[in-house]
Design an enzyme around this catalytic site. Structure first.
Site, PDB file in Angstrom:
ATOM      1  N   GLY A   1      50.616  38.281  39.495  1.00 30.40           N
ATOM      2  CA  GLY A   1      49.206  38.655  39.644  1.00 30.40           C
ATOM      3  C   GLY A   1      49.075  39.643  40.778  1.00 30.40           C
ATOM      4  O   GLY A   1      49.785  39.535  41.775  1.00 30.40           O
ATOM      5  N   THR A   2      48.150  40.622  40.683  1.00 31.53           N
ATOM      6  CA  THR A   2      48.065  41.645  41.721  1.00 31.53           C
ATOM      7  C   THR A   2      46.636  41.945  42.107  1.00 31.53           C
ATOM      8  O   THR A   2      45.719  41.718  41.355  1.00 31.53           O
ATOM      9  CB  THR A   2      48.674  42.974  41.233  1.00 31.53           C
ATOM     10  OG1 THR A   2      47.997  43.363  40.049  1.00 31.53           O
ATOM     11  CG2 THR A   2      50.147  42.822  40.995  1.00 31.53           C
ATOM     12  N   THR A   3      46.516  42.508  43.250  1.00 36.91           N
ATOM     13  CA  THR A   3      45.300  43.023  43.858  1.00 36.91           C
ATOM     14  C   THR A   3      44.197  41.989  44.026  1.00 36.91           C
ATOM     15  O   THR A   3      43.388  41.756  43.136  1.00 36.91           O
ATOM     16  CB  THR A   3      44.729  44.240  43.112  1.00 36.91           C
ATOM     17  OG1 THR A   3      45.785  45.158  42.854  1.00 36.91           O
ATOM     18  CG2 THR A   3      43.704  44.922  43.993  1.00 36.91           C
TER      19      THR A   3
ATOM     20  N   ASP B   1      41.112  41.246  40.509  1.00 38.28           N
ATOM     21  CA  ASP B   1      41.162  41.641  39.103  1.00 38.28           C
ATOM     22  C   ASP B   1      41.720  40.469  38.301  1.00 38.28           C
ATOM     23  O   ASP B   1      42.148  39.470  38.857  1.00 38.28           O
ATOM     24  CB  ASP B   1      42.032  42.904  38.933  1.00 38.28           C
ATOM     25  CG  ASP B   1      43.521  42.586  39.019  1.00 38.28           C
ATOM     26  OD1 ASP B   1      44.263  42.934  38.076  1.00 38.28           O
ATOM     27  OD2 ASP B   1      43.923  41.968  40.015  1.00 38.28           O
TER      28      ASP B   1
END
Lengths: 257, 246
Positions: free
Chosen positions: A39-41, A56
């Site tokens: 998972g990112t940001t 996000d």
């Protein structure tokens, strides 16, 4: 019957070890590095009533989009949020452990864990996940947001992969997309003023814009165009989801700019 | 030293008498389903807490020696959290905590002639999605337990327990609101206390008022509709005031 009484002193890790429950153990097989969602940001900024967390919804595995409804902002307890970036499996297991750990401490010791204690607990969990991180399969980075009732303000803490903790005065971000937009936070603070003076709507506008910029620069970040992002606040009143109507309205405004 | 069957029975009877003598003067605890959740009520004389949160939807209230109440509480909390993590919070039920974790161990402890008995009687409550699915378990010092719906009590004597249940059972079927449930729970407490102590005072209001001269009401609500992670909330003096005798 009382031989084990009090042996854990509220330490959830000791309780699990006593019950033979294993957690956050790195797999010895390097082949697992090919799989696993990431998972990112995730972004955390202060606003006038507390801390806003925005993330996000995209989870990726390599260059494939694995899932578009990932939950990256989670409650640790009624006053603490944790936003996660990195290995989804390791992060979720860590959060599950932390949630239980904080409740176990409060219920067994009949007093709430202090904020300092909670932050140290996060450090411990990261240390425990280190072998997995070193193997490249279990690293994750959390941002912890809490409302500090002794200081009457929201506070943001971020960590490195070894568990070292840092407090940020205004903002925090983690994930591959965060690297692309890190300088933008400072630009906003210097040109528009500190985040902690903004209203929720203002802070939400800035963070959704930053998320959309991160998505345009990082393929692993989903942005706000296709899915409504996650947004939660932690204030003196506790933790709340940002109302969907507000989120949609600001999403629309940002995309129309 | 050889134990004969006679010795063994004698030992158990003596242990039971020992515990019953000490429980007789204990402050009863009452659990009652209401619209808003489950209210747990007692009156405590000292500062020690008698109502505790065990897990997300589980609570415990006990009478007896404080150290023995603590023993039961700690075992219940440990089991619930280990199981909740190893499987899921939904897999932690009051039946497992009482029937699997506590009852067998308490039975073994009570049956052991060389161990002091636990002086404790406990009431466990599990919050359901609706009042009809609220559960209460009464756990005795010898490991025996029984299940009840809508209301549960733990009292110093069997007679006190029966008298309290007579006050509560029909009332609980009407799914009262919180304040009405609190008042009824306090009435049941006073009736139980009067019965256990064989008090001459017939008016339960007077029994309650006398108890409150030296004690304080401890009341908590396991909230059904709560956004908080932890659903057990102790009621403030302002919330209790309308329910207390003048």
């Amino acid at each position: 019957m009382s031989e084990q009484l009090g042996a854990t002193h509220g330490d959830f890790a000791k309780l699990l070890e006593a019950h033979g429950v294993r957690f956050l153990e790195a797999s010895p097989s390097p082949s697992l590095s090919a799989g696993g969602a990431h998972g990112t940001t995730v972004i955390a900024v202060k606003f006038d009533k507390g801390v806003l967390n925005v993330a996000d919804r995209r989870a990726t595995a390599g260059n494939a989009i694995f899932y578009e409804e990932a939950e990256k902002i989670l409650k640790l307890d009624d006053e603490t949020l944790i936003a996660i970036a990195g290995s989804y499996a390791a992060a979720f297991e860590a959060v599950r452990f932390l949630q239980h750990s904080l409740k176990y401490y409060a219920r067994s010791q009949l007093q709430e864990m202090s904020l300092e204690g909670k932050l140290s607990e996060v450090s411990r969990v990261l240390s425990r996940a280190l072998p997995g991180a070193l193997q490249g399969i279990g690293g994750f980075l959390p941002i912890v947001s809490a409302y500090d009732r002794t200081k009457n303000e929201g506070r943001i803490f971020f960590y490195d992969v070894l568990g070292a903790r840092f407090e940020s005065r205004e903002f925090g971000a983690a994930g591959s997309g965060a690297e692309r937009i890190r300088g933008s936070f400072e630009y906003i603070v210097r040109t528009k003023g500190p985040f902690h003076t903004m209203t929720l709507e203002e802070a939400l506008h800035e963070t959704l814009l930053l998320l959309e910029i991160a998505a345009s620069l990082d393929t692993a970040t989903g942005g706000i165009r296709h899915s409504l992002p996650l947004a939660k606040t932690v204030t003196a009143e506790g933790i709340a989801d940002v109302p969907q109507e507000m989120l949609r309205s600001i999403q629309k405004a940002v995309l129309n700019e | 030293m050889a134990f004969t069957p006679y010795d063994w029975q004698q030992t158990l009877r003596q242990k039971a008498d020992y515990v019953e003598d000490r429980l007789r003067e204990g402050s009863p605890v009452v659990g009652l389903s209401c619209h808003e959740g489950i209210v747990l009520v007692t009156v405590r004389r000292a500062q020690q807490q008698k109502i505790f949160e065990i897990y997300d939807r589980l609570a415990f209230a006990g009478l007896g020696n404080q150290s023995d109440v603590e023993t039961i509480r700690q075992i219940a909390v440990d089991f619930a959290h280990a199981e909740g993590f190893a499987r899921s919070p939904q897999d932690v039920s009051i039946q497992r905590v009482v029937g699997v974790a506590l009852s067998p161990a308490m039975k073994r402890s009570f049956s052991d002639p060389l161990r002091l008995p636990l002086v404790v009687r406990g009431l466990f409550a599990q919050l359901g999605d609706a009042p009809e699915s609220d559960l209460f378990y009464l756990l005795n010092y010898d490991g025996e337990f029984s299940l009840a719906h809508r209301c549960g009590v733990a009292a110093g004597t069997e007679g006190a327990r029966e008298a309290m249940e007579r006050v509560l059972v029909a009332f609980a079927q009407k799914t009262p609101k919180r304040d009405a449930a609190l008042k009824k729970a306090l009435e049941a407490w006073a009736v139980g206390r009067r019965e256990a102590l064989a008090a001459t005072e017939s008016d339960w209001h007077a029994v309650l008022s006398e108890a409150l001269e030296t004690g304080t009401v401890e009341a908590a609500l396991l909230e059904r509709d709560s956004r908080r992670e932890r659903r057990l909330r102790f009621l403030s003096p302002e919330e209790l005031k309308p329910c207390l005798p003048d």
